[in-house]
Scaffold this active site. Structure first.
Site, mmCIF file in Angstrom:
data_model
loop_
_atom_site.group_PDB
_atom_site.id
_atom_site.type_symbol
_atom_site.label_atom_id
_atom_site.label_comp_id
_atom_site.label_asym_id
_atom_site.label_seq_id
_atom_site.Cartn_x
_atom_site.Cartn_y
_atom_site.Cartn_z
ATOM 1 N N THR A 16 0.819 -1.213 0.000
ATOM 2 C CA THR A 16 0.000 0.000 0.000
ATOM 3 C C THR A 16 0.850 1.260 0.000
ATOM 4 O O THR A 16 0.529 2.246 -0.665
ATOM 5 C CB THR A 16 -0.931 0.010 1.235
ATOM 6 O OG1 THR A 16 -1.843 -1.083 1.129
ATOM 7 C CG2 THR A 16 -1.724 1.310 1.317
ATOM 8 N N THR A 94 1.123 -3.830 4.677
ATOM 9 C CA THR A 94 0.860 -4.113 6.089
ATOM 10 C C THR A 94 0.241 -5.488 6.331
ATOM 11 O O THR A 94 0.252 -5.971 7.463
ATOM 12 C CB THR A 94 -0.079 -3.054 6.697
ATOM 13 O OG1 THR A 94 -1.322 -3.063 5.984
ATOM 14 C CG2 THR A 94 0.557 -1.669 6.635
ATOM 15 N N ASP A 95 -0.295 -6.128 5.289
ATOM 16 C CA ASP A 95 -0.996 -7.399 5.480
ATOM 17 C C ASP A 95 -0.132 -8.440 6.181
ATOM 18 O O ASP A 95 -0.637 -9.231 6.982
ATOM 19 C CB ASP A 95 -1.458 -7.961 4.131
ATOM 20 C CG ASP A 95 -2.683 -7.251 3.591
ATOM 21 O OD1 ASP A 95 -3.279 -6.449 4.328
ATOM 22 O OD2 ASP A 95 -3.043 -7.498 2.423
#
Length: 353
Positions: A16, A94-95
């Site tokens: 992201t 961030t996942d």
């Protein structure tokens, strides 16, 4: 003689923080280079920190794999061995930050810190948090205060230990939390301020991680009959996320005992905080009943961290006794001296001068 400016290596994995829209895909996709990420950080030049940037991958976090991260760990080892850089920053989606950070922490024996960061809002959105997180991560990686701490996650000006941090919310900018310990500290006016330090660091020799391993994660649910465990016998290891302190439905007990006799099976809590117990309950399917049948308790490690540790141990060729000892140490419920390899001191070198 003037002191040499701090030097940081920044490696971009995509995610992201590096995503933009408008390419016809209908949504955000990773497009920004590491150089473009750095160029968008206000105030970086004022820090005096020398930053070398390199694009390592351009992938969403969900598409990263163990091979990618083992290669990344090797690159970090080679880059920091000479002391030419004071720290490393990893920018990624961030996942999977909590998993990336813990794997790198296990494989990194150097004193230079590895700081992992990302963004919850991509650069095309109002309030994009990527530049602030990158700046805080670079300042943390460059500071002598961070030396010896292994891998850290820096997000929203908080500093978290890789072993403790979790992503706790799907959209909030304050998503990264350490439920069992709280953050190690904060970034204040561009400086990392630590409130605590871990008592030790536990690592696995990177050169030993040479085998392929398949480790599954199974979450127990209400009314679970164990049908989804059918393929688990083909795995090299399995992590079970049980209810509460490590409970499962009674009808799963024999299936799990059979699996535990064939492969390392680690018992965790699906709650994400607090430890798996050992002997408080004794009913069929309780933690006490299960651990007498072969499963290995993970202590305070959550299911995702337990899977990373089990995968790393199996990839390093660890036998059952080594795995049991490693989880007793890493899970925080046993003696750290049982860790199978040399234990590192997390104190920065300057404190020993």
């Amino acid at each position: 003689m003037a002191e040499k400016p701090a030097s940081v290596l920044m490696l971009s994995l995509g995610g992201t923080i590096a995503m933009t829209t408008g390419n016809g895909a209908g949504g955000a996709v990773p497009t920004l280079t590491a150089e473009e990420l750095i160029a968008a950080v206000p105030g970086l030049a004022d820090t005096g920190i020398s930053v070398e940037v390199q694009a390592f991958r351009q992938l969403p976090g969900a598409s990263l794999g163990f091979d990618d991260l083992t290669e990344l760990a090797t690159l970090i080892c080679d880059s920091t061995a000479s002391g030419a850089v004071d720290g490393v920053v990893i920018s990624q989606d961030t996942d999977t930050i909590e998993e990336t950070a813990y794997l790198l922490d296990l494989l990194h024996r150097g004193s230079a810190p590895i700081v992992v960061t990302g963004a919850m809002r991509n650069p095309t959105l109002a309030g994009a948090d990527g530049p602030a997180n990158i700046l805080a991560a670079i300042c943390t990686a460059a500071s002598r205060t961070s030396h010896g701490l292994g891998a850290l996650v820096v997000f929203a000006d908080e500093i978290h230990a890789a072993q403790a941090v979790r992503k706790t919310h799907s959209t909030s900018g304050a998503t990264f939390q350490s439920p069992n310990t709280g953050p190690l500290g904060h970034v204040v006016e561009g400086m990392p301020r630590l409130l605590s330090r871990p008592p030790h660091r536990l690592t696995v020799p990177l050169k030993m991680v040479t085998r392929a391993a398949r480790v599954g994660l199974y979450t127990a649910t209400l009314g679970d009959d164990g049908t989804l465990l059918a393929g688990a016998a083909d795995l090299d290891g399995l992590v079970v996320a049980g209810f509460g302190v490590g409970h499962v439905p009674q009808r799963l007990v024999e299936k799990l005992a059979t699996l535990a006799a064939r492969i390392p099976l680690v018992l965790t809590s699906r709650t994400g905080a607090g430890p798996v117990l050992k002997s408080t309950y004794a009913f069929p399917g309780s933690e006490g009943d299960l651990q007498q049948r072969g499963p290995i308790g993970a202590g305070f490690l959550d299911p995702y961290k337990a899977r990373i540790l089990l995968h790393t141990l199996l990839a390093a060729g660890a036998d059952r006794a080594t795995i049991v000892a490693a989880f007793a140490a890493a899970g925080g419920t046993g003696d750290a001296v049982r860790w199978p390899w040399p234990i590192l001191d997390p104190q920065p070198e300057m404190l020993h001068a």
